[in-house]
Design a protein around this motif. Structure first.
Motif, PDB file in Angstrom:
ATOM      1  N   ARG A 315       4.785 -20.468  29.534  1.00 23.45           N
ATOM      2  CA  ARG A 315       5.838 -20.013  28.638  1.00 23.45           C
ATOM      3  C   ARG A 315       7.038 -19.552  29.446  1.00 23.45           C
ATOM      4  O   ARG A 315       6.882 -19.021  30.551  1.00 23.45           O
ATOM      5  N   ASP A 316       8.231 -19.797  28.904  1.00 23.43           N
ATOM      6  CA  ASP A 316       9.419 -19.201  29.501  1.00 23.43           C
ATOM      7  C   ASP A 316      10.424 -18.904  28.397  1.00 23.43           C
ATOM      8  O   ASP A 316      10.219 -19.272  27.239  1.00 23.43           O
ATOM      9  N   ASP A 317      11.496 -18.218  28.756  1.00 22.10           N
ATOM     10  CA  ASP A 317      12.470 -17.790  27.760  1.00 22.10           C
ATOM     11  C   ASP A 317      13.398 -18.918  27.325  1.00 22.10           C
ATOM     12  O   ASP A 317      14.159 -18.744  26.362  1.00 22.10           O
ATOM     13  N   GLN A 318      13.363 -20.051  27.995  1.00 18.97           N
ATOM     14  CA  GLN A 318      14.235 -21.161  27.616  1.00 18.97           C
ATOM     15  C   GLN A 318      13.645 -21.998  26.488  1.00 18.97           C
ATOM     16  O   GLN A 318      14.350 -22.355  25.546  1.00 18.97           O
ATOM     17  N   VAL A 319      12.368 -22.325  26.590  1.00 20.22           N
ATOM     18  CA  VAL A 319      11.743 -23.200  25.586  1.00 20.22           C
ATOM     19  C   VAL A 319      10.531 -22.551  24.935  1.00 20.22           C
ATOM     20  O   VAL A 319       9.788 -23.212  24.209  1.00 20.22           O
ATOM     21  N   GLY A 320      10.328 -21.264  25.161  1.00 14.93           N
ATOM     22  CA  GLY A 320       9.177 -20.597  24.581  1.00 14.93           C
ATOM     23  C   GLY A 320       7.879 -21.174  25.113  1.00 14.93           C
ATOM     24  O   GLY A 320       7.704 -21.319  26.321  1.00 14.93           O
ATOM     25  N   PHE A 321       6.967 -21.539  24.210  1.00 16.66           N
ATOM     26  CA  PHE A 321       5.680 -22.099  24.618  1.00 16.66           C
ATOM     27  C   PHE A 321       5.757 -23.602  24.851  1.00 16.66           C
ATOM     28  O   PHE A 321       4.728 -24.229  25.125  1.00 16.66           O
ATOM     29  N   GLY A 322       6.946 -24.188  24.745  1.00 15.25           N
ATOM     30  CA  GLY A 322       7.088 -25.593  25.066  1.00 15.25           C
ATOM     31  C   GLY A 322       7.677 -26.403  23.930  1.00 15.25           C
ATOM     32  O   GLY A 322       8.135 -25.876  22.921  1.00 15.25           O
ATOM     33  N   VAL A 323       7.658 -27.727  24.111  1.00 18.70           N
ATOM     34  CA  VAL A 323       8.246 -28.663  23.149  1.00 18.70           C
ATOM     35  C   VAL A 323       7.209 -29.003  22.077  1.00 18.70           C
ATOM     36  O   VAL A 323       6.061 -29.328  22.388  1.00 18.70           O
ATOM     37  N   VAL A 324       7.625 -28.936  20.840  1.00 12.96           N
ATOM     38  CA  VAL A 324       6.713 -29.180  19.728  1.00 12.96           C
ATOM     39  C   VAL A 324       6.076 -30.561  19.852  1.00 12.96           C
ATOM     40  O   VAL A 324       6.706 -31.540  20.241  1.00 12.96           O
ATOM     41  N   ASN A 325       4.789 -30.644  19.520  1.00 11.69           N
ATOM     42  CA  ASN A 325       4.028 -31.890  19.608  1.00 11.69           C
ATOM     43  C   ASN A 325       3.387 -32.147  18.248  1.00 11.69           C
ATOM     44  O   ASN A 325       2.365 -31.540  17.911  1.00 11.69           O
ATOM     45  N   PRO A 326       3.982 -33.013  17.416  1.00 12.86           N
ATOM     46  CA  PRO A 326       3.485 -33.185  16.046  1.00 12.86           C
ATOM     47  C   PRO A 326       2.019 -33.567  15.954  1.00 12.86           C
ATOM     48  O   PRO A 326       1.268 -33.002  15.143  1.00 12.86           O
ATOM     49  N   TYR A 327       1.574 -34.529  16.766  1.00  9.73           N
ATOM     50  CA  TYR A 327       0.186 -34.982  16.666  1.00  9.73           C
ATOM     51  C   TYR A 327      -0.790 -33.852  16.997  1.00  9.73           C
ATOM     52  O   TYR A 327      -1.730 -33.578  16.250  1.00  9.73           O
ATOM     53  N   ARG A 328      -0.557 -33.182  18.112  1.00  4.61           N
ATOM     54  CA  ARG A 328      -1.471 -32.104  18.502  1.00  4.61           C
ATOM     55  C   ARG A 328      -1.390 -30.942  17.520  1.00  4.61           C
ATOM     56  O   ARG A 328      -2.406 -30.296  17.244  1.00  4.61           O
ATOM     57  N   ALA A 329      -0.204 -30.673  16.994  1.00  4.21           N
ATOM     58  CA  ALA A 329      -0.065 -29.560  16.056  1.00  4.21           C
ATOM     59  C   ALA A 329      -0.908 -29.773  14.806  1.00  4.21           C
ATOM     60  O   ALA A 329      -1.426 -28.809  14.220  1.00  4.21           O
ATOM     61  N   VAL A 330      -1.066 -31.026  14.392  1.00  7.54           N
ATOM     62  CA  VAL A 330      -1.834 -31.321  13.184  1.00  7.54           C
ATOM     63  C   VAL A 330      -3.308 -31.556  13.496  1.00  7.54           C
ATOM     64  O   VAL A 330      -4.194 -31.060  12.790  1.00  7.54           O
ATOM     65  N   ALA A 331      -3.604 -32.313  14.549  1.00 10.72           N
ATOM     66  CA  ALA A 331      -4.957 -32.810  14.768  1.00 10.72           C
ATOM     67  C   ALA A 331      -5.855 -31.886  15.575  1.00 10.72           C
ATOM     68  O   ALA A 331      -7.079 -32.018  15.510  1.00 10.72           O
ATOM     69  N   THR A 332      -5.291 -30.976  16.344  1.00 17.32           N
ATOM     70  CA  THR A 332      -6.112 -30.107  17.182  1.00 17.32           C
ATOM     71  C   THR A 332      -6.978 -29.179  16.331  1.00 17.32           C
ATOM     72  O   THR A 332      -6.508 -28.592  15.357  1.00 17.32           O
ATOM     73  N   ILE A 333      -8.234 -29.048  16.725  1.00 22.11           N
ATOM     74  CA  ILE A 333      -9.147 -28.117  16.058  1.00 22.11           C
ATOM     75  C   ILE A 333      -9.181 -26.832  16.880  1.00 22.11           C
ATOM     76  O   ILE A 333      -9.581 -26.849  18.046  1.00 22.11           O
TER      77      ILE A 333
END
Length: 451
Positions: A315-333
């Motif tokens: 994590r950093d103050d520029q991008v927070g926890f990183g760049v959004v990832n649609p597939y992982r955001a939906v499919a990760t358990i």
């Protein structure tokens, strides 16, 4: 954003977080007079290649799991047109807080329409453009009139009231691609939205290159809001994008293309802004909301953070926890969504070890070994059933969403602060010679060409 504009924003209380609208190809349009039923810039130029943010984020990978079906995303902005083909059938009845009696579908500026297209544009194949959640609906909530300066002292109250109205009328996610002062009314409205299980996403702001860089802006800096910074084609932090501890995540915020209000064409904001980064994240929030409707706003924030493409150091103050990832955001358990102490629900530590980012469900080896014979028998039996199931029909298409009903909640009592001077949210620059730049024209009133 130059220091002069930053100071104007502080005094005014509201700015859109990005807009300098030009044609997507050699200029073929111009600003059209505002006023219903037609209003806003007209462009006829079509896209010839898939915009880079869609290539980078690849939302189609998530669509077999979720397309945002039935999720309503309120866009509190400059309005959203219903006329563009990519928004046909996607825009439900909203509200115009600028012009009495309007439904929010007049966009004299173009900003709100571009934001809405990013979130839920139709995935028709006639033009290489689509939204992150193409089966979601857009609720236009117009709070900003145009790109001219304003001294309207009611705008901070208007933004807070608009958020409450959106919550009361069926919004599941609210996109706020603007910055404003942290008034009691706005804070109260944000807390109310989250208490009603509504996800609030906001732009982190575009003051990253100004002397005031690093200072929090609102509503993004409220702890209940998902604050979104911007990246460019190389995945690097956009210099104008705000930084700070309040930044949660990042998304494309540079050289953004999308639908224009009139003419059926597409425009480009070459310099972009966190307005559009927020829109990409709102689209992903809609995907999550359809797939996992029981998740709370804090759960969705946490899921976005844990599944993002992380920067070095997690994590950093520029991008927070990183760049959004649609597939992982939906499919990760996430195991912790099923097993966790309620007192820690939704909390994310300041730094996560690499092996903790994807807290997936563990396989139980003993069960697999001991039940192997049973599984084999079940597979033999299930084969014919599975083949028959494949011949079934797909679910019927979701019918058009009706216009929102009257307010479902009446427990909110706005808390209003002192009126403040307002500068139009869509004005991004104030040249040294004075005056403001309007979309599509240079400082001398001449047509702006692409470049």
């Amino acid at each position: 954003m130059p220091g002069a504009v930053r100071r104007a924003a502080a005094a005014a209380g509201a700015l859109l977080t990005g807009f300098t609208l030009v044609a997507a190809a050699p200029v073929a349009g111009q600003a059209a007079p505002a006023g219903p039923p037609r209003c806003g810039p007209t462009f006829t130029d079509q896209l010839t290649a898939l915009p880079w943010p869609l290539q980078r984020l690849d939302p189609e990978a998530a669509w077999p799991t979720s397309r945002g079906r039935g999720v309503v995303v309120a866009v509190i902005d400059s309005g959203v047109t219903r006329r563009h083909p990519k928004l046909s059938g996607r825009v439900v009845a909203g509200k115009d807080f600028v012009q009495a009696g309007g439904s929010g579908d007049c966009d004299a500026d173009g900003h709100g329409t571009l934001v809405a297209g990013i979130i839920a544009g139709n995935d028709t194949r006639d033009v290489p453009f689509y939204g992150i959640a193409p089966d979601a609906y857009i609720m236009p909530v117009r709070v900003l009139p145009n790109s001219k300066r304003s001294t309207d002292p009611t705008l901070p109250r208007r933004i807070a009231d608009a958020l409450v109205w959106a919550v009361n009328n069926g919004a599941d996610v609210v996109n706020m691609s603007l910055v404003t002062e942290p008034t009691p009314a706005l804070e109260s409205a944000v807390k109310y939205a989250v208490s009603k299980n509504v996800v609030v996403v906001a732009a982190a702001g575009n003051e990253g290159a100004s002397p005031s860089a690093g200072q929090p802006v609102y509503p993004a800096a409220y702890p209940e809001v998902i604050a979104v910074a911007g990246i460019d084609q190389q995945g690097k932090h956009v210099a104008s994008s705000n930084t700070g501890e309040y930044v949660d995540i990042a998304a494309p915020g540079y050289a953004i293309e999308g639908p224009a209000p009139q003419g059926g064409g597409y425009a480009i904001d070459q310099e972009g802004g966190t307005s559009f980064a927020a829109a990409y994240v709102s689209g992903v929030a809609a995907l999550i909301r359809e797939h996992s409707p029981s998740l709370s706003p804090s759960d969705i924030r946490r899921r976005l953070q844990l599944t993002a493409d992380a920067p070095a150091g997690d994590r950093d103050d520029q991008v927070g926890f990183g760049v959004v990832n649609p597939y992982r955001a939906v499919a990760t358990i996430l195991e912790s969504e099923n097993k966790r102490d309620d007192t820690t629900a939704g909390q994310v530590p300041a730094a996560l070890p690499p092996d903790a980012r994807l807290d997936t469900v563990r396989a139980i080896g003993g069960w697999v070994f001991g039940g192997g014979l049973l599984i084999a028998v079940l597979l033999l039996v299930a084969g014919p059933i599975r083949r028959r199931a494949r011949r079934g029909t797909r679910p019927a298409a979701l019918p058009d969403l009706p216009a929102p009903a009257a307010s479902r909640f009446d427990s909110y009592t706005p808390v209003f602060g002192e009126p403040v001077r307002i500068t139009s949210p869509s004005v991004r620059r104030q040249p040294e010679q004075g005056g403001f730049t309007l979309p599509g024209f240079d400082e001398r009133g001449g047509r702006r060409t692409r470049g």
